[in-house]
Motif scaffolding. Structure first.
Motif, PDB file in Angstrom:
ATOM      1  N   GLN A   1       0.831  -1.199   0.000  1.00 49.24           N
ATOM      2  CA  GLN A   1       0.000   0.000   0.000  1.00 49.24           C
ATOM      3  C   GLN A   1       0.870   1.255   0.000  1.00 49.24           C
ATOM      4  O   GLN A   1       2.050   1.220   0.381  1.00 49.24           O
ATOM      5  CB  GLN A   1      -0.894   0.019   1.247  1.00 49.24           C
ATOM      6  N   ASP A   2       0.264   2.381  -0.417  1.00 49.16           N
ATOM      7  CA  ASP A   2       0.960   3.666  -0.325  1.00 49.16           C
ATOM      8  C   ASP A   2       1.179   4.033   1.134  1.00 49.16           C
ATOM      9  O   ASP A   2       0.257   3.953   1.955  1.00 49.16           O
ATOM     10  CB  ASP A   2       0.149   4.771  -0.994  1.00 49.16           C
ATOM     11  N   ALA A   3       2.384   4.464   1.454  1.00 52.99           N
ATOM     12  CA  ALA A   3       2.722   4.846   2.819  1.00 52.99           C
ATOM     13  C   ALA A   3       2.048   6.170   3.180  1.00 52.99           C
ATOM     14  O   ALA A   3       1.644   6.940   2.302  1.00 52.99           O
ATOM     15  CB  ALA A   3       4.230   4.970   2.961  1.00 52.99           C
ATOM     16  N   PRO A   4       1.900   6.451   4.470  1.00 55.30           N
ATOM     17  CA  PRO A   4       1.358   7.739   4.894  1.00 55.30           C
ATOM     18  C   PRO A   4       2.119   8.899   4.255  1.00 55.30           C
ATOM     19  O   PRO A   4       3.349   8.853   4.117  1.00 55.30           O
ATOM     20  CB  PRO A   4       1.544   7.713   6.415  1.00 55.30           C
ATOM     21  N   ALA A   5       1.375   9.933   3.861  1.00 55.85           N
ATOM     22  CA  ALA A   5       1.965  11.055   3.124  1.00 55.85           C
ATOM     23  C   ALA A   5       2.929  11.850   3.994  1.00 55.85           C
ATOM     24  O   ALA A   5       2.687  12.081   5.178  1.00 55.85           O
ATOM     25  CB  ALA A   5       0.862  11.967   2.595  1.00 55.85           C
ATOM     26  N   MET A   6       4.002  12.288   3.366  1.00 56.92           N
ATOM     27  CA  MET A   6       5.014  13.100   4.041  1.00 56.92           C
ATOM     28  C   MET A   6       4.759  14.574   3.771  1.00 56.92           C
ATOM     29  O   MET A   6       4.136  14.948   2.771  1.00 56.92           O
ATOM     30  CB  MET A   6       6.405  12.719   3.539  1.00 56.92           C
ATOM     31  N   PRO A   7       5.247  15.449   4.644  1.00 61.03           N
ATOM     32  CA  PRO A   7       5.155  16.883   4.364  1.00 61.03           C
ATOM     33  C   PRO A   7       6.082  17.272   3.222  1.00 61.03           C
ATOM     34  O   PRO A   7       7.034  16.559   2.907  1.00 61.03           O
ATOM     35  CB  PRO A   7       5.586  17.532   5.686  1.00 61.03           C
ATOM     36  N   VAL A   8       5.813  18.409   2.606  1.00 65.09           N
ATOM     37  CA  VAL A   8       6.671  18.898   1.531  1.00 65.09           C
ATOM     38  C   VAL A   8       8.007  19.393   2.081  1.00 65.09           C
ATOM     39  O   VAL A   8       9.056  19.248   1.456  1.00 65.09           O
ATOM     40  CB  VAL A   8       5.938  20.006   0.743  1.00 65.09           C
ATOM     41  N   PHE A   9       7.951  19.988   3.271  1.00 67.24           N
ATOM     42  CA  PHE A   9       9.172  20.451   3.944  1.00 67.24           C
ATOM     43  C   PHE A   9       9.213  19.810   5.322  1.00 67.24           C
ATOM     44  O   PHE A   9       8.230  19.855   6.063  1.00 67.24           O
ATOM     45  CB  PHE A   9       9.171  21.977   4.077  1.00 67.24           C
ATOM     46  N   ARG A  10      10.374  19.223   5.663  1.00 68.92           N
ATOM     47  CA  ARG A  10      10.480  18.566   6.958  1.00 68.92           C
ATOM     48  C   ARG A  10      11.915  18.556   7.428  1.00 68.92           C
ATOM     49  O   ARG A  10      12.837  18.362   6.640  1.00 68.92           O
ATOM     50  CB  ARG A  10       9.976  17.121   6.864  1.00 68.92           C
ATOM     51  N   ASP A  11      12.109  18.768   8.729  1.00 68.71           N
ATOM     52  CA  ASP A  11      13.424  18.612   9.335  1.00 68.71           C
ATOM     53  C   ASP A  11      13.242  18.086  10.750  1.00 68.71           C
ATOM     54  O   ASP A  11      12.623  18.749  11.591  1.00 68.71           O
ATOM     55  CB  ASP A  11      14.196  19.930   9.347  1.00 68.71           C
ATOM     56  N   LEU A  12      13.769  16.886  10.991  1.00 65.22           N
ATOM     57  CA  LEU A  12      13.730  16.288  12.328  1.00 65.22           C
ATOM     58  C   LEU A  12      15.027  16.534  13.088  1.00 65.22           C
ATOM     59  O   LEU A  12      15.128  16.142  14.259  1.00 65.22           O
ATOM     60  CB  LEU A  12      13.465  14.781  12.225  1.00 65.22           C
ATOM     61  N   PHE A  13      16.028  17.141  12.444  1.00 64.75           N
ATOM     62  CA  PHE A  13      17.321  17.440  13.065  1.00 64.75           C
ATOM     63  C   PHE A  13      17.925  16.179  13.700  1.00 64.75           C
ATOM     64  O   PHE A  13      18.470  16.208  14.802  1.00 64.75           O
ATOM     65  CB  PHE A  13      17.161  18.536  14.130  1.00 64.75           C
ATOM     66  N   GLU A  14      17.834  15.056  12.953  1.00 64.22           N
ATOM     67  CA  GLU A  14      18.250  13.769  13.514  1.00 64.22           C
ATOM     68  C   GLU A  14      19.738  13.484  13.343  1.00 64.22           C
ATOM     69  O   GLU A  14      20.233  12.466  13.830  1.00 64.22           O
ATOM     70  CB  GLU A  14      17.444  12.640  12.878  1.00 64.22           C
ATOM     71  N   THR A  15      20.461  14.363  12.691  1.00 62.08           N
ATOM     72  CA  THR A  15      21.872  14.100  12.420  1.00 62.08           C
ATOM     73  C   THR A  15      22.702  14.156  13.699  1.00 62.08           C
ATOM     74  O   THR A  15      22.238  14.620  14.748  1.00 62.08           O
ATOM     75  CB  THR A  15      22.424  15.139  11.436  1.00 62.08           C
ATOM     76  N   ALA A  16      23.952  13.700  13.581  1.00 62.86           N
ATOM     77  CA  ALA A  16      24.900  13.895  14.670  1.00 62.86           C
ATOM     78  C   ALA A  16      25.135  15.399  14.839  1.00 62.86           C
ATOM     79  O   ALA A  16      24.837  16.198  13.945  1.00 62.86           O
ATOM     80  CB  ALA A  16      26.208  13.173  14.363  1.00 62.86           C
ATOM     81  N   GLU A  17      25.640  15.795  15.974  1.00 59.60           N
ATOM     82  CA  GLU A  17      25.802  17.213  16.280  1.00 59.60           C
ATOM     83  C   GLU A  17      26.580  17.945  15.182  1.00 59.60           C
ATOM     84  O   GLU A  17      27.693  17.565  14.824  1.00 59.60           O
ATOM     85  CB  GLU A  17      26.533  17.377  17.614  1.00 59.60           C
ATOM     86  N   VAL A  18      25.946  18.983  14.617  1.00 62.49           N
ATOM     87  CA  VAL A  18      26.587  19.794  13.585  1.00 62.49           C
ATOM     88  C   VAL A  18      26.420  21.264  13.937  1.00 62.49           C
ATOM     89  O   VAL A  18      25.485  21.645  14.638  1.00 62.49           O
ATOM     90  CB  VAL A  18      25.981  19.522  12.185  1.00 62.49           C
TER      91      VAL A  18
ATOM     92  N   ALA B   1      23.388  31.796  16.200  1.00 59.19           N
ATOM     93  CA  ALA B   1      24.345  30.692  16.277  1.00 59.19           C
ATOM     94  C   ALA B   1      23.562  29.387  16.304  1.00 59.19           C
ATOM     95  O   ALA B   1      23.082  28.965  17.355  1.00 59.19           O
ATOM     96  CB  ALA B   1      25.210  30.844  17.530  1.00 59.19           C
ATOM     97  N   TRP B   2      23.418  28.756  15.163  1.00 54.23           N
ATOM     98  CA  TRP B   2      22.550  27.589  15.012  1.00 54.23           C
ATOM     99  C   TRP B   2      23.355  26.296  14.961  1.00 54.23           C
ATOM    100  O   TRP B   2      24.402  26.224  14.310  1.00 54.23           O
ATOM    101  CB  TRP B   2      21.717  27.711  13.733  1.00 54.23           C
ATOM    102  N   SER B   3      22.856  25.279  15.623  1.00 52.72           N
ATOM    103  CA  SER B   3      23.432  23.937  15.557  1.00 52.72           C
ATOM    104  C   SER B   3      22.291  22.938  15.601  1.00 52.72           C
ATOM    105  O   SER B   3      21.146  23.281  15.934  1.00 52.72           O
ATOM    106  CB  SER B   3      24.402  23.699  16.715  1.00 52.72           C
ATOM    107  N   ALA B   4      22.580  21.682  15.270  1.00 49.66           N
ATOM    108  CA  ALA B   4      21.533  20.658  15.229  1.00 49.66           C
ATOM    109  C   ALA B   4      22.119  19.309  15.584  1.00 49.66           C
ATOM    110  O   ALA B   4      23.315  19.066  15.419  1.00 49.66           O
ATOM    111  CB  ALA B   4      20.881  20.604  13.847  1.00 49.66           C
ATOM    112  N   GLY B   5      21.241  18.415  16.045  1.00 50.85           N
ATOM    113  CA  GLY B   5      21.648  17.055  16.375  1.00 50.85           C
ATOM    114  C   GLY B   5      20.756  16.475  17.446  1.00 50.85           C
ATOM    115  O   GLY B   5      20.162  17.208  18.252  1.00 50.85           O
ATOM    116  N   GLY B   6      20.624  15.139  17.444  1.00 50.34           N
ATOM    117  CA  GLY B   6      19.815  14.487  18.473  1.00 50.34           C
ATOM    118  C   GLY B   6      18.359  14.871  18.410  1.00 50.34           C
ATOM    119  O   GLY B   6      17.688  14.974  19.439  1.00 50.34           O
TER     120      GLY B   6
END
Length: 697
Positions: free
Chosen positions: A341-358, A371-376
């Motif tokens: 089946q088709d999976a649940p629809a995703m948003p057009v823009f998305r960021d979960l900030f799931e990367t390692a600390e950057v 001063a922006w950073s992301a991770g976890g």
């Protein structure tokens, strides 16, 4: 002529994005926290991620997912050394604390009637949860805690005492009670769903006096377009005929506990929302959650594979999902599905900030200051100097925008939140939380001039140093803001399209689970914006036949077809269109009249080829014609199909495919229809309501 059939085992694939196949998670272990079985699945969305809690023997297992399809087991979220048999957990997030409501028995207890409902808490969704309180000292199971439109808490649960001695239909029922706080029921429970059907019988002649025991359990509440719905599971989860039904009520503004609930279609007619089919049995006990696009509803439930050998006393219920769809104000589910089946629809823009600390954000963001950073799974703006600004590289006009925000405490207060409609610093709107004033603030800046802020006082107990969800919807100039799913502010602001963003004012803050889906819905509040999207057919000299009033599109056509075109930027991309249609009252199914839906490149059927769907009331038939004029489908509608009822039409156009549904009937599935204009028309007085258009990622 071809007969239309109901969809009961899934939808055709659109081949647009991701896919899934039930059951979802196939663990390597036969039991325990990493087992492939997940009975009574309850899904909570937090900071853009999904957490599934399930019934377990030694504890409550929890899994995590970013898309509702791929699940990662995280172990036990809750267990106690002196208890076992953890039944049907439900979790709600309130002001930084996760509350789990789950029933269990004392270690070694073999009588399940000693399952008592208790509460445990944690500061993380995956736990560990710690015991706080036992709510009842009698058999109580299947909790479901919800907030109403005013933010009041209500607890649904099942017990045996209310109707256990009933003469005609004794059994387990669903009650609802107001919660004075997350761990204190008001003590005034009201009956919501009781047994009324033979199909709800758990055990025949249980007492030897001819009385059958019934079971109504697994409450799940949702609110939609002024109506409340309580879904439930009936008879025994051990039986193949376990099913899902529901009751509904009109929202009168009173508390959930004061409303009068009625089963659908009636108290004495068995037409379940979901039941067994040739491949899946024991379908039931579920929760409902929004897809990642924050528009579509999905039902998460358990079931057993019919082709799997049944082993007595062995748990075999596995987690499954299917879309929860609508036909007017009635639900339907194309399932239980068992094929791709088709999976649940995703948003057009998305960021979960799931990367390692950057030390920055992804390339989809433009960093203007801070001063922006992301991770976890979090982003941090860590400067106390000036205004910190991170903006999407894409622009949006009408949308649903979700972001989760958390203040990083300092000694100078906090002001932080979201940009919408951002063109530049001289033209945009800001939606902010003010820690010092304990307010939600919205203001616009137009040509460098700042408007008078619209302010709403927030709960004085709100803790700003934990995450809170902001859901911002924009249609035209109407902006509505929900704080933690509670409607909090609405207003009209002079802004059209622009970028979305994250903003801080002289403070540090964290952001999580950012998602944007282009989406527009016609209702009483958005009428003005929708009028700007509509255009009467160039060949139609009866423009006055169309009127938009209180969120309903009326057509007063008489004999001659009248067509209205929607000119919306989303139509040139993969999109989903839904609308409820209804012919005027009076005149039976055989009366003259028709409804048409067209897809074309021009706002006229006469100036270019158009893909056309026609519903003919006189002939009780549906016809689909391609852009070359060839008839690709001509079929009879069911004899009981009444055009005076409300019917839901759904058109899903992807890059390569087109899917059209009328209620639970598949009308068309084939190649993309083409066209960036959507035409809607009637030849008799009729109306369209609940119009929604959503861009697909």
């Amino acid at each position: 002529m071809k007969q239309l059939g109901k969809l009961t085992t899934g939808l055709p694939l659109s081949k647009h994005a991701g896919v899934y196949e039930n059951p979802l998670y196939k663990g390597a272990e036969s039991s325990g926290a990493y087992s492939s079985v997940h009975p009574d699945p309850y899904v909570l969305k937090h900071n853009g991620l999904y957490y599934c809690f399930a019934t377990g023997g030694a504890g409550v297992p929890v899994m995590r997912s970013a898309n509702l399809v791929d699940w990662e087991p995280l172990g036990y979220a809750f267990s106690m050394p002196d208890r076992e048999g953890y039944w049907a957990p439900a979790v709600i997030y309130l002001n930084g604390i996760f509350y789990m409501y789950v029933s269990s028995v004392a270690l070694g207890e073999t009588d399940p009637h000693y399952e008592y409902l208790l509460v445990a808490t944690s500061d993380r969704p995956e736990g560990p949860f710690s015991y706080v309180k036992t709510l009842y000292d009698t058999f109580t199971i299947d909790a479901h805690v919800v907030k109403d439109e005013q933010g009041r808490l209500f607890l649904f649960y099942s017990d045996n005492n209310t109707m256990g001695i009933d003469r005609d239909r004794p059994g387990t029922v669903i009650l609802v009670d107001r919660l004075l706080d997350p761990i204190t029921p008001e003590g005034k429970p009201q009956l919501v769903v009781k047994p009324t059907l033979d199909e709800e019988i758990y055990e025949e002649n249980r007492f030897g006096d001819g009385r059958n025991w019934h079971t109504i359990e697994g409450a799940c509440y949702l609110h939609r377009r002024g109506r409340g719905y309580v879904m439930y599971s009936g008879n025994a989860f051990t039986k193949p005929y376990y099913f899902i039904g529901y009751s509904m009520t009109v929202d009168t503004g009173s508390g959930i506990a004061e409303r009068e609930w009625k089963k659908v279609p009636s108290e004495h007619v068995y037409e379940p929302l979901m039941r067994r089919n040739d491949d899946v049995e024991g379908v039931g006990h579920h929760s409902v959650v929004k897809a990642p696009n924050n528009v579509d509803d999905w039902i998460v439930y358990h079931g057993r594979d019919n082709h799997q050998q049944r082993i007595p006393h062995k748990e075999q219920r596995q987690m499954r999902i299917d879309p929860l769809l609508w036909k007017g104000d009635r639900m339907w589910v194309p399932g239980p599905s068992h094929t791709m089946q088709d999976a649940p629809a995703m948003p057009v823009f998305r960021d979960l900030f799931e990367t390692a600390e950057v030390e920055s954000l992804s390339p989809r963001w433009s960093i203007d200051s801070g001063a922006w950073s992301a991770g976890g799974y979090e982003a941090l703006q860590n400067s106390l100097v000036g205004i910190g600004t991170a903006l999407s590289t894409e622009s949006f006009t009408h949308f649903v925008y979700e972001l989760n925000v958390k203040w990083e405490p300092n000694h100078m207060g906090g002001l932080y939140g979201a940009y919408i409609g951002y063109s530049d610093m001289r033209n945009h709107v800001q939606v902010l939380l003010d820690v010092g004033k304990k307010e939600l603030i919205v203001f616009s800046v137009m040509n460098g001039l700042k408007s008078e802020p619209v302010r709403v006082k927030l709960d004085q107990a709100l803790c700003y140093s934990v995450f809170h969800k902001l859901t911002i919807t924009k249609v035209g100039q109407l902006i509505e803001v929900l704080v933690d799913d509670v409607p909090t502010l609405e207003g009209r602001f002079p802004v059209s399209s622009g970028r979305i963003g994250l903003v801080t004012h002289y403070t540090r803050a964290k952001f999580a689970g950012v998602a944007v889906t282009p989406h527009a819905q016609l209702n009483a509040k958005t009428t003005e914006a929708f009028i700007g999207m509509l255009q009467v057919d160039e060949e139609d000299d009866h423009a006055a036949t169309w009127q938009v009033k209180e969120g309903v599109l009326y057509c007063a056509a008489s004999n001659k077809p009248s067509l209205l075109w929607m000119k919306e930027e989303m139509l040139g991309k993969p999109f989903q269109f839904r609308a409820d249609l209804q012919f005027e009252q009076g005149g039976g199914s055989g009366s003259a009249g028709m409804f048409q839906l067209c897809l074309s490149e021009t706002p006229s059927r006469l100036s270019g080829p158009a893909f056309t769907l026609t519903l003919d009331r006189a002939g009780l038939e549906v016809k689909v014609e391609g852009t070359d004029g060839q008839v690709v489908l001509q079929a009879e509608l069911p004899a009981y199909f009444d055009f005076r009822d409300v019917h839901t039409l759904e058109l899903r156009q992807t890059r390569n495919n087109c899917l059209i549904l009328l209620d639970e009937y598949l009308i068309y599935q084939g190649e993309r229809c083409g066209g960036t204009m959507l035409g809607l028309g009637f030849s008799v007085p009729a109306q369209l309501s609940g119009i929604e258009i959503t861009e697909l990622s």
